[in-house]
Design a protein around this motif. Structure first.
Motif: not given
Lengths: 331, 285
Positions: B41-57
């Motif tokens: 779940y934590m990996l999901g959150a951090y990956l989500g953070y990175t991908v959000s920065l690049v390509g949005g939520f």
């Protein structure tokens, strides 16, 4: 076996020599730094001993050793600072409260299956570490700052400075480790140990055979927590300080790793595992790798060396028989 | 007041349902509690953070679950299958170790600081319903949570693979005798479970903070829910997550001093009253 009548006294003599040499020699030849690491190792070893005993005899994995270890130390500090007890009475009070807590908790959770037990000990440990950080209890527990303990007078004829001295403390630690190791070893060989192992193998069958399967497990649970509580009290006497980290989950996982490293069968393995862990942590901890290596160690020791270092070195058949590892199906 | 309370507890429960039902699914098939679920779940959150920065939520909400489903497949092939013959406790310990490793790797790459993700434009701000103003993002969270919960229930109830999953969860040996391939099912269920954890991680970003301790907090909450729900019962886990969410939110409103302890008190009460939990899970020994 023809030579067994001679072998037993010889073993006893050898054990006695190891005991005496181990108590005296390190204080003469080892420096303070090494002794300090060894003391920490034996403290962790006592926690590992309690984890390993429960794992080996009852098939139960406890992930809450830290709450007993840190909790007893914290209670001692509170008893000294807030209740104004003398050191000896503070020790007794802390010990009694933690034993009552362990008994109540054990009464609730040992009746569940081993997997649920593992989850519940983790949850209970987290509960205690959250409780300590509560704003309302901050005056008592010191919150994130922890508590300093300085006592005047003597405990077992030793002053605070004696406990803080690595060489003096080593002797106390050495004796405590031996006593707890011997006590758990004796319990493992007693009728209680036999019942525990039988319940581990098949709880239902034992119940049908007319055995109480609940009380033996509860007794075992309280017993291992007594060892953990003694370790916690020794730790606070030595360090003169309790930090909230000593209640954290990493203490619990460290003691699990130490137990797995030393091998969970017998008493020597877990204690040795604690010492190995302590020196390894000194080697790698500075690079911030301790937690990573802890995780790797859990996986490696369960998958590749289920019997630990000591278990792997020894080829005695009964060790394998008692061993928790191997490819035993429990479904 | 009451409406807000219920809405808030539903928002929290939505996250918990996605994670706890994933745990219960794997448990049903493999009899293994995945102690590494919090780290996933934590990996999901951090990956989500990175991908959000690049390509949005929205991209993160699609990409991260797929990535984590792949991780789930690796987890199935590299950990669960080779260890099939081992005792369940040993496998659970291995997942604990793997979780610690994963958590440390995440901390190594992202550092020990907390991160935050902004909700997309359309979901930020609040909306007024029945004279109550409520954040749009939480409504979205509730819809996602209850939606995935409904999809899961539909899948389990009305598809043949769902039927097989229920069959194996109820009685593994009989199900195998009837010719159900538990290995193939387990691959599906494990990847589904980690993908759900990924969705929960991405959704948690704008709602809770992303920090290095989130894995332990979440796994402990989920374990409490799974125990309360009756180990292995998915329905029980859903009810328990709703109850847990409500207690947590109500606790922080009415008992702010001991709010952190409310889940544990709930757990102890359930253990006292019904040691097997409220659901009808399979109890194993």
């Amino acid at each position: 076996m023809g030579g067994s009548s001679l072998r037993v006294p010889l073993t006893l003599v050898a054990v006695a020599i190891v005991f005496v040499v181990g108590a005296v020699a390190p204080t003469r030849f080892a420096g303070d730094f090494v002794l300090r690491l060894a003391n920490e190792g034996l403290l962790l070893g006592m926690l590992a001993l309690s984890v390993a005993f429960l794992m080996n005899q009852a098939g139960l994995v406890a992930l809450g050793a830290a709450s007993i270890y840190g909790g007893s130390g914290l209670l001692f500090a509170i008893a000294m600072n807030d209740w104004n007890l003398t050191p000896v009475w503070a020790l007794c009070a802390a010990f009694l409260i933690i034993v009552v807590y362990a008994t109540v908790l054990g009464a609730l959770i040992v009746r569940t299956n081993p997997l649920a037990f593992m989850m519940l000990t983790l949850a209970a440990g987290e509960m205690i570490s959250h409780a300590v950080m509560l704003e309302a209890l901050r005056d008592y527990t010191g919150g994130a700052d922890g508590l300093v303990v300085s006592f005047k007078g003597t405990v077992f004829g030793m002053e605070a400075a004696d406990f803080a001295s690595p060489a003096r403390f080593w002797v106390v630690m050495w004796v405590a480790a031996w006593l707890s190791g011997l006590a758990l070893w004796a319990v493992g060989r007693s009728r209680l140990g036999a019942i525990l192992r039988a319940v581990r193998e098949n709880e239902e069958r034992m119940r049908f055979s007319g055995f109480d399967t609940y009380l033996p497990r509860l007794i075992a649970y309280v017993l291992v927590n007594i060892v953990a509580a003694v370790a916690g009290l020794l730790h606070v006497l030595n360090a003169g300080f309790v930090s909230p980290e000593s209640l954290g989950i990493s203490v619990s996982t460290n003691s699990l790793v130490a137990a797995l490293m030393g091998g969970i069968a017998g008493s020597v393995g877990p204690l040795l595992g604690g010492v190995i862990f302590s020196f390894a942590q000194d080697e790698f901890g500075a690079r911030g790798l301790t937690q990573l290596l802890t995780g790797i160690a859990i996986v490696v020791f369960i998958v590749v060396f289920p019997r630990g270092v000591v278990g792997g070195l020894s080829s005695m058949a009964w060790l394998r028989k008692l061993g928790f590892g191997g490819r035993r199906e429990t479904s | 007041m009451i409406a807000l309370l219920i809405a808030n507890s539903l928002a929290l429960a939505s996250l918990l349902i996605m994670l706890a039902s994933g745990l219960a699914l794997i448990y049903g098939l493999r009899d293994v509690i995945n102690f590494g679920h919090g780290a996933i779940y934590m990996l999901g959150a951090y990956l989500g953070y990175t991908v959000s920065l690049v390509g949005g939520f929205w991209l993160a909400l699609i990409v991260v679950p797929i990535l984590l489903a792949l991780l789930g497949i690796a987890f199935e092939y590299l950990a669960l299958r080779p260890l099939q013959g081992r005792s369940h406790i040993e496998v659970a310990l291995v997942t604990l170790g793997l979780g610690i490793i994963l958590g440390q790797i995440i901390i190594f790459f992202y550092g020990g600081v907390a991160r935050s993700v902004d909700a997309p434009q359309i979901l930020s701000g609040s909306v007024t319903v029945l004279n109550l103003s409520y954040p749009v993002y939480r409504i979205f969270l509730i819809i996602m949570g209850l939606g995935s919960c409904a999809l899961l229930a539909l899948w389990l109830r009305y598809t043949s693979s769902g039927l097989y999953v229920r069959a194996v969860s109820q009685d593994p040996s009989v199900a195998r005798m009837m010719g159900i391939n538990a290995d193939r099912l387990s691959l599906l269920v494990t990847s589904l479970s980690t993908a759900f954890a990924g969705v929960a991680g991405v959704l948690a970003g704008p709602y809770l903070s992303i920090d290095p301790g989130m894995d332990v907090t979440m796994i402990v909450n989920c374990l409490i829910i799974v125990v309360i729900g009756g180990t292995g019962s998915i329905g029980g886990a859903i009810v328990a997550a709703l109850l847990f969410g409500f207690m947590q939110v109500a606790g922080s409103v009415f008992l702010p001093n001991i709010a952190a302890l409310v889940p544990y008190i709930l757990l102890m009460i359930v253990l006292l009253v019904a040691p097997r939990g409220i659901g009808r899970g399979r109890v194993l020994n």
